[in-house]
Each structure stands twice: as C-alpha cells, then as structure tokens.
Design a protein around this motif. Structure first.
Motif, PDB file in Angstrom:
ATOM      1  N   LEU A  61      19.117  31.705  20.006  1.00 27.54           N
ATOM      2  CA  LEU A  61      17.482  30.825  19.633  1.00 27.54           C
ATOM      3  C   LEU A  61      16.713  32.257  20.021  1.00 27.54           C
ATOM      4  O   LEU A  61      16.420  32.808  19.719  1.00 27.54           O
ATOM      5  CB  LEU A  61      17.023  30.727  21.516  1.00 27.54           C
ATOM      6  CG  LEU A  61      18.209  29.397  21.204  1.00 27.54           C
ATOM      7  CD1 LEU A  61      17.687  28.331  23.313  1.00 27.54           C
ATOM      8  CD2 LEU A  61      18.594  28.079  20.315  1.00 27.54           C
ATOM      9  N   PRO A  62      15.249  31.225  18.544  1.00 27.34           N
ATOM     10  CA  PRO A  62      15.847  30.676  18.141  1.00 27.34           C
ATOM     11  C   PRO A  62      17.043  30.245  16.701  1.00 27.34           C
ATOM     12  O   PRO A  62      16.870  31.742  15.627  1.00 27.34           O
ATOM     13  CB  PRO A  62      14.238  30.377  17.192  1.00 27.34           C
ATOM     14  CG  PRO A  62      14.103  31.656  16.817  1.00 27.34           C
ATOM     15  CD  PRO A  62      14.771  32.627  18.389  1.00 27.34           C
ATOM     16  N   PHE A  63      17.210  29.483  16.393  1.00 26.49           N
ATOM     17  CA  PHE A  63      18.032  29.004  15.012  1.00 26.49           C
ATOM     18  C   PHE A  63      17.138  28.920  14.656  1.00 26.49           C
ATOM     19  O   PHE A  63      16.293  28.294  14.504  1.00 26.49           O
ATOM     20  CB  PHE A  63      18.528  27.655  15.308  1.00 26.49           C
ATOM     21  CG  PHE A  63      19.306  27.329  16.504  1.00 26.49           C
ATOM     22  CD1 PHE A  63      20.307  27.826  16.857  1.00 26.49           C
ATOM     23  CD2 PHE A  63      20.099  25.801  16.436  1.00 26.49           C
ATOM     24  CE1 PHE A  63      21.501  27.550  18.567  1.00 26.49           C
ATOM     25  CE2 PHE A  63      21.467  25.288  17.441  1.00 26.49           C
ATOM     26  CZ  PHE A  63      22.049  26.367  17.465  1.00 26.49           C
ATOM     27  N   SER A 115      23.715  29.787  14.262  1.00 35.81           N
ATOM     28  CA  SER A 115      23.459  29.502  15.642  1.00 35.81           C
ATOM     29  C   SER A 115      24.051  30.480  16.780  1.00 35.81           C
ATOM     30  O   SER A 115      24.541  30.034  18.233  1.00 35.81           O
ATOM     31  CB  SER A 115      24.356  27.944  15.836  1.00 35.81           C
ATOM     32  OG  SER A 115      26.173  28.030  15.823  1.00 35.81           O
ATOM     33  N   HIS A 136      26.928  28.831   9.398  1.00 35.53           N
ATOM     34  CA  HIS A 136      27.095  27.725   9.012  1.00 35.53           C
ATOM     35  C   HIS A 136      26.454  27.286   7.742  1.00 35.53           C
ATOM     36  O   HIS A 136      25.447  27.207   7.675  1.00 35.53           O
ATOM     37  CB  HIS A 136      26.975  26.134  10.292  1.00 35.53           C
ATOM     38  CG  HIS A 136      27.578  26.738  11.279  1.00 35.53           C
ATOM     39  ND1 HIS A 136      28.796  27.065  11.748  1.00 35.53           N
ATOM     40  CD2 HIS A 136      26.455  27.223  12.486  1.00 35.53           C
ATOM     41  CE1 HIS A 136      28.923  26.766  12.640  1.00 35.53           C
ATOM     42  NE2 HIS A 136      27.223  27.812  13.529  1.00 35.53           N
ATOM     43  N   PHE A 167      17.134  29.792   9.545  1.00 35.31           N
ATOM     44  CA  PHE A 167      18.185  28.951   8.520  1.00 35.31           C
ATOM     45  C   PHE A 167      17.565  29.779   7.213  1.00 35.31           C
ATOM     46  O   PHE A 167      16.715  31.005   7.324  1.00 35.31           O
ATOM     47  CB  PHE A 167      17.402  27.652   7.888  1.00 35.31           C
ATOM     48  CG  PHE A 167      17.738  26.338   8.814  1.00 35.31           C
ATOM     49  CD1 PHE A 167      16.800  26.406  10.360  1.00 35.31           C
ATOM     50  CD2 PHE A 167      19.415  25.916   8.521  1.00 35.31           C
ATOM     51  CE1 PHE A 167      17.596  25.149  11.053  1.00 35.31           C
ATOM     52  CE2 PHE A 167      19.524  24.921   9.704  1.00 35.31           C
ATOM     53  CZ  PHE A 167      18.877  24.351  10.820  1.00 35.31           C
ATOM     54  N   ASN A 190      30.623  35.285  13.791  1.00 38.61           N
ATOM     55  CA  ASN A 190      31.124  33.842  12.864  1.00 38.61           C
ATOM     56  C   ASN A 190      30.614  32.281  13.015  1.00 38.61           C
ATOM     57  O   ASN A 190      30.887  31.408  12.528  1.00 38.61           O
ATOM     58  CB  ASN A 190      32.400  33.277  13.063  1.00 38.61           C
ATOM     59  CG  ASN A 190      33.080  32.787  14.078  1.00 38.61           C
ATOM     60  OD1 ASN A 190      32.218  32.960  15.162  1.00 38.61           O
ATOM     61  ND2 ASN A 190      34.304  32.031  14.181  1.00 38.61           N
ATOM     62  N   SER A 191      29.991  32.637  13.905  1.00 38.44           N
ATOM     63  CA  SER A 191      27.989  31.515  14.293  1.00 38.44           C
ATOM     64  C   SER A 191      27.095  31.461  12.413  1.00 38.44           C
ATOM     65  O   SER A 191      26.031  30.893  12.966  1.00 38.44           O
ATOM     66  CB  SER A 191      27.173  31.753  15.296  1.00 38.44           C
ATOM     67  OG  SER A 191      28.389  31.872  16.852  1.00 38.44           O
ATOM     68  N   LYS A 205      31.697  25.219   9.450  1.00 41.18           N
ATOM     69  CA  LYS A 205      31.428  25.172  10.236  1.00 41.18           C
ATOM     70  C   LYS A 205      31.976  26.558  10.808  1.00 41.18           C
ATOM     71  O   LYS A 205      33.305  27.205   9.879  1.00 41.18           O
ATOM     72  CB  LYS A 205      31.658  24.336  11.595  1.00 41.18           C
ATOM     73  CG  LYS A 205      32.974  23.647  11.359  1.00 41.18           C
ATOM     74  CD  LYS A 205      33.406  22.739  11.913  1.00 41.18           C
ATOM     75  CE  LYS A 205      34.330  22.211  11.962  1.00 41.18           C
ATOM     76  NZ  LYS A 205      35.393  23.095  12.711  1.00 41.18           N
ATOM     77  N   TYR A 206      31.671  27.769  11.651  1.00 41.68           N
ATOM     78  CA  TYR A 206      32.202  28.084  12.254  1.00 41.68           C
ATOM     79  C   TYR A 206      32.248  29.778  10.248  1.00 41.68           C
ATOM     80  O   TYR A 206      33.874  30.546  10.252  1.00 41.68           O
ATOM     81  CB  TYR A 206      33.436  28.742  12.740  1.00 41.68           C
ATOM     82  CG  TYR A 206      32.956  27.587  13.502  1.00 41.68           C
ATOM     83  CD1 TYR A 206      33.827  26.400  14.290  1.00 41.68           C
ATOM     84  CD2 TYR A 206      31.587  28.120  14.790  1.00 41.68           C
ATOM     85  CE1 TYR A 206      33.843  25.776  15.436  1.00 41.68           C
ATOM     86  CE2 TYR A 206      31.258  27.047  15.954  1.00 41.68           C
ATOM     87  CZ  TYR A 206      32.589  26.006  16.459  1.00 41.68           C
ATOM     88  OH  TYR A 206      32.200  25.875  17.279  1.00 41.68           O
TER      89      TYR A 206
END
Lengths: 121, 107
Positions: B94-96, B91, B34, B98, B31-32, B49-50
């Motif tokens: 890594l890497p984050f 999140s 956002h 989008f 659930n990471s 979030k989450y």
C-alpha cells in the motif's frame, strides 16, 4: 455471478460532499474488502483506499486522508464512499472494486460500472 | 510508494500483429502485478493476475510474463476488439498503484 452496481452520476458545487454507493451481489459481502479507485477525465487510475466489510475497518491513501470516508451496510451488501470539501479537480469517475486474496496475494477482480462526479459552480 | 512505469504510452497496430507492453516497478514486487483492459466509457477489466495467470474468460491471445521489477503484457494476433487502454497494477504494497496506461489503436 459477482456484480457491483454503483449509484448514478452526481453534480456538486465546490465545497460540497458526495456519497457514492456500491451494491454488491453474487458473493458473500463480508468475505472481500472493497477498494475505491478514481479516474479523472482522460487520466489514469488512482487508488483511494479500502474498507473491510466485515469489521468496517478502513485504510485511506494519504492524499485523501481527512476528506474521504468509507462505510458499509452489511444488511444491504453495500459499500459507500463519501468525499467532502469537493474541488473542481475532484471531477472524475469513481469505481468500487472487489479484492480477491489467496495466501496473502491479492488482486482486484470485479469492478463497478463507475460513477461520474462533476464538481462545478 | 511503488511507481509503475509503462511503455509505450501509445501504439498503433495492424490487426493480427503482435503487441508488447512493458511495465517496470520502482522496486521488487515479486509477482504481485496485474494487467487490466479499459475501453472508453467502461470500467477496467482484469486480464492477467499474478504477472502471468489468465483471468477467467480472457482470450488466450493475452499473456503476461515477468517478476521482480520487469513485466510484459503480450497480445498475440491483435483483433479489432482489442482497441483499448491497458494498465498494469501492483498489489504488493500500500498504497496500491497503477501504471500510466498504454493506449492501443487499431490501424
């Protein structure tokens, strides 16, 4: 309240370096990592890396390895991002963002207002 | 690197309509996940979030759902002030990364 205030817009020539600051307030600076995110004009968000304000430790995205340096000054509660050997395609808005973590789960909660860096000869 | 694919890229919606934006991850991220709203000339603002928890101060018309690889942002009863680009963000690792963004325009 949590605030991240970034330095002003910059115009740089190709090959130069730029250093962007991110002054924080409203929380304990050393308790939260600071991340940096880039956004080219009209484009999406690109993660650059993070700095641990407590230890100074860093982790950079592979794309920026060798060109980016993230530092901090704990006395000023300020984080810095320096990008060197600038190219025209580095023209972008750079954001700093605070990360909040709880039990290993994290999210970027507060962001700076952004700093436009224009690279042009 | 975890790739996030958002759909649609663009949506033109009448006020009071319901908006649904999808985000698919290239691998399971729990659930990471956002959601952010970005208006022109402004920095991204955290909405969810989450995957499903509203951030402080966010209007109740914004909600999120999903887990694993498939996530959804829903805006119930769209208001004019909701015109913006919406991004999902992971999140988990890594890497984050989008999503590419979904631009919501008000008709």
């Amino acid at each position: 309240q949590v605030q991240l205030v970034q330095s002003g817009a910059e115009v740089k020539k190709p090959g130069a370096s730029v250093k962007v600051s991110c002054k924080t307030s409203g929380y304990t600076f050393t308790a939260h990592y600071i991340h940096w995110v880039r956004q080219a004009p009209g484009q999406g968000l690109e993660w650059m890396g993070w700095i641990n304000p407590n230890s100074g430790g860093t982790n950079y995205a592979q794309k920026f390895q060798g060109r980016v340096t993230m530092t901090r000054d704990t006395s000023l509660s300020t984080a810095y991002m320096e990008l060197s050997r600038l190219r025209s395609d580095d023209t972008a808005v750079f954001y700093c963002a605070r990360i909040y973590c709880n039990e290993g789960l994290c999210y970027l909660d507060y962001w700076g207002q952004g700093t436009l860096v224009t690279v042009s000869s | 690197e975890i790739v996030l694919t958002q759909s649609p890229d663009f949506q033109s919606v009448t006020p009071k309509e319901k908006v649904t934006i999808a985000c698919r991850a290239s691998q399971s991220i729990g659930n990471s996940l956002h959601w952010y709203q970005q208006k022109p000339g402004q920095s991204p603002k955290l909405l969810i979030k989450y995957a499903s928890q509203s951030f402080s101060g966010v209007p109740s018309r914004f909600s999120g759902s999903g887990s694993g690889t498939d996530f959804t942002l829903t805006i119930n009863s769209l208001e004019a002030e909701d015109a913006a680009t919406y991004y999902c963000h992971q999140s988990s690792d890594l890497p984050f990364t989008f999503g590419g963004g979904t631009k919501v325009e008000i008709k």
